[in-house]
Scaffold this active site. Structure first.
Site, PDB file in Angstrom:
ATOM      1  N   ASP A  38       7.202  30.630  30.146  1.00 15.45           N
ATOM      2  CA  ASP A  38       6.984  30.516  31.594  1.00 15.45           C
ATOM      3  C   ASP A  38       8.252  30.650  32.431  1.00 15.45           C
ATOM      4  OD1 ASP A  38       4.321  30.235  31.289  1.00 15.45           O
ATOM      5  OD2 ASP A  38       4.230  28.087  31.708  1.00 15.45           O
ATOM      6  N   HIS A 245      35.194  37.446  23.250  1.00 18.86           N
ATOM      7  CA  HIS A 245      33.929  37.266  23.987  1.00 18.86           C
ATOM      8  C   HIS A 245      33.543  35.796  24.108  1.00 18.86           C
ATOM      9  CE1 HIS A 245      32.561  41.694  23.256  1.00 18.86           C
ATOM     10  NE2 HIS A 245      33.459  41.576  24.209  1.00 18.86           N
ATOM     11  N   ASP A 262      38.062  35.188  32.678  1.00 21.05           N
ATOM     12  CA  ASP A 262      37.629  36.566  32.919  1.00 21.05           C
ATOM     13  C   ASP A 262      36.282  36.456  33.622  1.00 21.05           C
ATOM     14  OD1 ASP A 262      36.656  39.153  32.852  1.00 21.05           O
ATOM     15  OD2 ASP A 262      37.241  39.533  30.773  1.00 21.05           O
ATOM     16  N   ASP A 273      35.546  42.580  38.220  1.00 16.91           N
ATOM     17  CA  ASP A 273      35.880  42.177  36.840  1.00 16.91           C
ATOM     18  C   ASP A 273      37.370  41.822  36.802  1.00 16.91           C
ATOM     19  OD1 ASP A 273      36.084  41.875  34.121  1.00 16.91           O
ATOM     20  OD2 ASP A 273      35.706  43.992  33.626  1.00 16.91           O
ATOM     21  N   HIS A 356      41.824  45.653  21.903  1.00 18.68           N
ATOM     22  CA  HIS A 356      40.812  46.302  22.755  1.00 18.68           C
ATOM     23  C   HIS A 356      41.472  47.380  23.604  1.00 18.68           C
ATOM     24  CE1 HIS A 356      42.095  44.009  26.348  1.00 18.68           C
ATOM     25  NE2 HIS A 356      42.101  42.907  25.600  1.00 18.68           N
ATOM     26  N   HIS A 360      38.005  50.377  31.439  1.00 17.99           N
ATOM     27  CA  HIS A 360      36.644  50.920  31.405  1.00 17.99           C
ATOM     28  C   HIS A 360      36.288  51.248  32.841  1.00 17.99           C
ATOM     29  CE1 HIS A 360      35.177  46.974  32.839  1.00 17.99           C
ATOM     30  NE2 HIS A 360      35.920  46.412  31.898  1.00 17.99           N
ATOM     31  N   HIS A 367      30.645  47.528  32.848  1.00 26.87           N
ATOM     32  CA  HIS A 367      31.123  48.661  32.041  1.00 26.87           C
ATOM     33  C   HIS A 367      30.316  49.840  32.563  1.00 26.87           C
ATOM     34  CE1 HIS A 367      32.681  46.063  28.454  1.00 26.87           C
ATOM     35  NE2 HIS A 367      33.255  45.757  29.589  1.00 26.87           N
ATOM     36  N   GLU A 410      43.454  46.274  32.050  1.00 28.99           N
ATOM     37  CA  GLU A 410      43.362  44.930  31.493  1.00 28.99           C
ATOM     38  C   GLU A 410      44.013  44.762  30.124  1.00 28.99           C
ATOM     39  OE1 GLU A 410      39.381  43.818  30.137  1.00 28.99           O
ATOM     40  OE2 GLU A 410      38.583  45.613  31.083  1.00 28.99           O
ATOM     41  N   TYR A 414      46.861  38.529  22.006  1.00 33.80           N
ATOM     42  CA  TYR A 414      46.099  37.411  21.439  1.00 33.80           C
ATOM     43  C   TYR A 414      46.754  37.039  20.104  1.00 33.80           C
ATOM     44  CZ  TYR A 414      43.205  39.739  24.833  1.00 33.80           C
ATOM     45  OH  TYR A 414      42.775  40.355  25.988  1.00 33.80           O
ATOM     46  N   ARG A 431      45.356  37.717  28.983  1.00 36.45           N
ATOM     47  CA  ARG A 431      44.892  39.017  29.490  1.00 36.45           C
ATOM     48  C   ARG A 431      45.087  38.998  31.000  1.00 36.45           C
ATOM     49  NH1 ARG A 431      40.541  39.229  27.112  1.00 36.45           N
ATOM     50  NH2 ARG A 431      38.933  38.529  28.579  1.00 36.45           N
ATOM     51  N   GLU A 433      43.775  41.296  34.163  1.00 35.69           N
ATOM     52  CA  GLU A 433      42.833  42.387  34.454  1.00 35.69           C
ATOM     53  C   GLU A 433      42.665  42.567  35.951  1.00 35.69           C
ATOM     54  OE1 GLU A 433      38.778  41.746  33.065  1.00 35.69           O
ATOM     55  OE2 GLU A 433      38.391  43.902  33.208  1.00 35.69           O
TER      56      GLU A 433
HETATM   57  N1  GLY Z   1      34.579  41.206  31.456  1.00 30.32           N
HETATM   58  C1  GLY Z   1      34.294  42.293  30.639  1.00 30.32           C
HETATM   59  C2  GLY Z   1      35.472  43.140  30.438  1.00 30.32           C
HETATM   60  O1  GLY Z   1      36.561  42.770  30.809  1.00 30.32           O
HETATM   61  O2  GLY Z   1      35.361  44.230  29.968  1.00 30.32           O
HETATM   62 MN    MN Z   2      36.910  44.557  32.035  1.00 31.90          MN
HETATM   63 MN    MN Z   3      36.862  41.297  32.333  1.00 37.52          MN
END
Ligand code: GLY
Ligand code: MN
Ligand code: MN
Length: 463
Positions: A38, A245, A262, A273, A356, A360, A367, A410, A414, A431, A433
Site C-alpha cells: 500500500d 556508495h 556527496d 551533484d 572511479h 559524468h 548520470h 570529481e 580513498y 572527494r 566534486e
Molecule cells: N553522486 C553520484 C556521483 O557522484 O556520481
Molecule cells: Mn557525480
Molecule cells: Mn556525487
C-alpha cells in the site's frame, strides 16, 4: 527562466525532424513503483518523456509523428480517484495546456496506437528502458498487419529513440542551464549548512551522527522548492568515506575525523551533484590537509582542461596525473615497487587509491544520457591491452566537449589500511566534486556556492 509549453513543443519539433516525415515516435513516462504494501515510492517521471512534454503525471504517453503532430495519452478525469490521488489534467484540457495536437485517455492506447502506426515506415521508441514496451509495440504492429487486406501498411522498422534524444539532451539550452545553476546553488547552500552544523554541535559538546547532517541537507533542499534529492545522499564519517556508495546512516561523526558528503538536489527535473569533504570539527589535521590539497590540485588540473574542443577524457587524465604523482611523493605508492609516474599511469597502480572516473554527464539524470564517444569518429578504434586486468580494450576517440554540455569534475583519494601505506593516512577518504557547464572559452563551475579551499572551509566552519 521557466520552461513554457512552447519550449517542449519546439523540442518535439526538433525530434520530429530527425525521425523522418514517415516515422513515428512513442515515448511513455515512468511507471509508479511500489515500495511495500500500500505504499509507493515517491513518483518520478521519465526524463525523456518530461523533456518532450513537461508533464509530470504518471500513466502518460506521447506519440509524435514525423510531421510533428503530437498525441498525448493521459489519465482520464475521475473525481473519485482525484479525491485520493489528486488533480488530473485529463485529455480535454491537455491540448490547450501542453500545446499537443490531440489527447486521449490512456485507456484508449491499445485502440489508437495501431491507427497511429498505420502507414508509417518506422516506429521509434526507447529500447531497453521500459519493461514490456517491446512486446506492447509488437502487439500494435500485429494489429496493423492484421488489417493488411483493408489496405493498412505496417511499419517495417523499429528504431531506438534513445540515441536521438540523448544527443538533444546532451547540450543544455539557456533555460536548462538556468535551472541547473539554481539546483547547484541550493545544494551548495545545503553543504554549507551541514558543515556549519557539524562544527557547531561538536563545539557545543553534542554527539553528532551522520543523520543529523543528512537532515540538514534535506531541509535546505526542500525549503527552496527542490522536489527530492537527485540521488541517495552520501554522508560518510571517517572511514565510511572509503566506501564509494555509502549512504547517510547513523555512524558517529567524531571530532578529528573527516566527513565526506556527496549530495545534490533535483529541481524541476534537473540534478545537481556536489561532494565536499571537511573536518568534522572545522580544523584539518596535517595529514588530512596534505591529502585534501592533493585532491584539490588534481581537480584544478581537471577544471583547466574542461574547455570546448577538449575530449571528455582530458579532465580524467589530468586528475590522474596529479594524483599519481602525489601518491609517489607522499609514499602512498612505493617508487621501488611501482616505478615512475608513467609506469603508475600505464599499469594503473593508482587504482588502489583512485578507482572511479573523474566525470559524468549531468542533467535531468544525475548520470545523464549522452554518448561518451565522439559520434563522427566511432570507426577509429584501436585495441589496447589493459595492464591491470589483462583484457583487450577498444580505445575509441572520446567525445569532444562543446559549449552547453554539463559534466561533473570529481577526483578523489580513498586510503584503506594496507601494508606499506603510511599509517597517518589510513582511513582517509576525500572527494571534491563540482558541476561544470562548458562555455565558449572554458567552463563555468556552477556549484562553487560552497567553498572548496581548506582555509575557506575552516573559516566557514568557525563562523
Ligand atoms: N553522486 C553520484 C556521483 O557522484 O556520481
Ligand atoms: Mn557525480
Ligand atoms: Mn556525487
Amino acid at each position: 527562466m521557466t520552461m513554457t509549453p512552447s519550449t517542449y513543443a519546439a523540442r518535439r519539433g526538433r525530434l520530429a525532424a530527425q525521425i523522418g516525415q514517415h516515422g513515428i515516435a512513442v515515448v511513455p513516462t515512468a511507471p509508479e513503483r511500489q515500495r511495500n504494501r500500500d505504499s509507493d515510492f515517491l513518483y518520478r517521471h521519465d526524463s525523456y518523456f518530461h523533456y518532450l512534454s513537461g508533464f509530470g503525471e504518471p500513466h502518460a504517453w506521447l506519440v509524435i509523428s514525423g510531421s510533428g503532430h503530437t498525441t498525448l495519452f493521459c489519465q482520464p478525469k475521475d473525481m473519485e480517484r482525484e479525491v485520493w490521488d489528486g488533480y488530473r489534467l485529463g485529455p480535454a484540457d491537455a491540448p490547450a495546456r501542453l500545446f499537443v495536437d490531440a489527447a486521449f485517455s490512456v485507456t484508449e492506447l491499445d485502440a489508437q496506437l495501431p491507427k497511429l502506426l498505420d502507414g508509417r515506415d518506422a516506429v521509434w521508441y526507447p529500447f531497453g528502458i521500459h519493461k514490456g514496451l517491446e512486446s506492447r509495440v509488437d502487439g500494435w504492429l500485429s494489429s496493423v498487419r492484421a488489417r493488411a487486406r483493408f489496405g493498412s501498411l505496417c511499419p517495417e522498422q523499429q528504431r531506438d529513440l534513445c540515441g536521438v534524444l540523448d544527443e538533444m539532451r546532451l547540450t543544455k539550452d539557456a533555460q536548462e542551464q538556468a535551472t541547473m545553476r539554481r539546483a547547484a546553488q541550493i545544494s551548495a547552500g545545503a553543504h554549507v549548512r551541514a558543515m556549519q552544523l557539524s562544527a557547531r554541535m561538536l563545539r557545543d559538546g553534542q554527539q553528532v551522527r551522520e543523520y543529523h547532517l543528512d537532515a540538514e541537507l534535506l531541509h535546505e533542499f526542500r525549503r527552496h522548492g527542490s522536489q527530492y534529492p537527485a540521488y541517495g545522499s552520501i554522508v560518510a564519517a571517517g572511514a565510511n568515506a572509503c566506501v564509494l556508495h555509502y549512504r547517510a546512516d547513523a555512524a558517529p561523526v567524531r571530532d578529528g575525523e573527516l566527513v565526506l558528503i556527496d549530495a545534490g538536489c533535483e529541481l524541476d527535473g534537473y540534478a545537481s551533484d556536489i561532494t565536499r569533504t571537511f573536518p568534522a570539527n572545522g580544523r584539518f589535521s596535517g595529514p588530512q590537509r596534505t591529502l585534501y590539497e592533493l585532491v584539490l590540485a588534481s581537480q584544478e588540473a581537471a577544471v583547466a582542461t574542461t574547455i570546448p574542443g577538449a575530449r571528455f577524457t582530458d579532465p580524467h587524465e589530468a586528475s590522474v596525473k596529479v594524483l599519481a604523482q602525489g601518491m609517489l611523493d607522499l609514499g602512498l605508492l612505493d617508487k621501488d615497487k611501482v616505478g615512475s609516474l608513467d609506469d603508475v599511469i600505464e599499469k594503473r597502480s593508482y587504482f588502489q587509491f583512485y578507482m572511479h572516473r573523474t566525470s559524468h554527464w549531468l542533467g535531468m539524470d544525475v548520470h545523464d544520457c549522452g554518448a561518451y564517444l565522439e559520434p563522427s569518429e566511432l570507426g577509429m578504434g584501436s585495441p589496447r591491452n589493459d595492464a591491470l586486468t589483462g583484457e583487450t580494450v577498444m580505445n575509441r576517440p572520446a567525445r569532444v566537449l562543446r559549449a552547453g554540455m554539463a559534466l561533473t569534475i570529481e577526483p578523489g583519494l580513498y586510503v584503506r589500511p594496507a601494508d606499506g601505506v603510511p599509517e597517518h593516512f589510513h582511513n582517509i577518504g576525500i572527494r571534491i566534486e563540482d558541476d561544470a557547464i562548458v562555455t565558449d572559452t572554458g567552463c563555468e563551475l556552477i556549484s562553487r556556492g560552497v567553498p572548496v579551499r581548506p582555509d575557506e572551509i575552516e573559516a566557514l566552519m568557525r563562523a
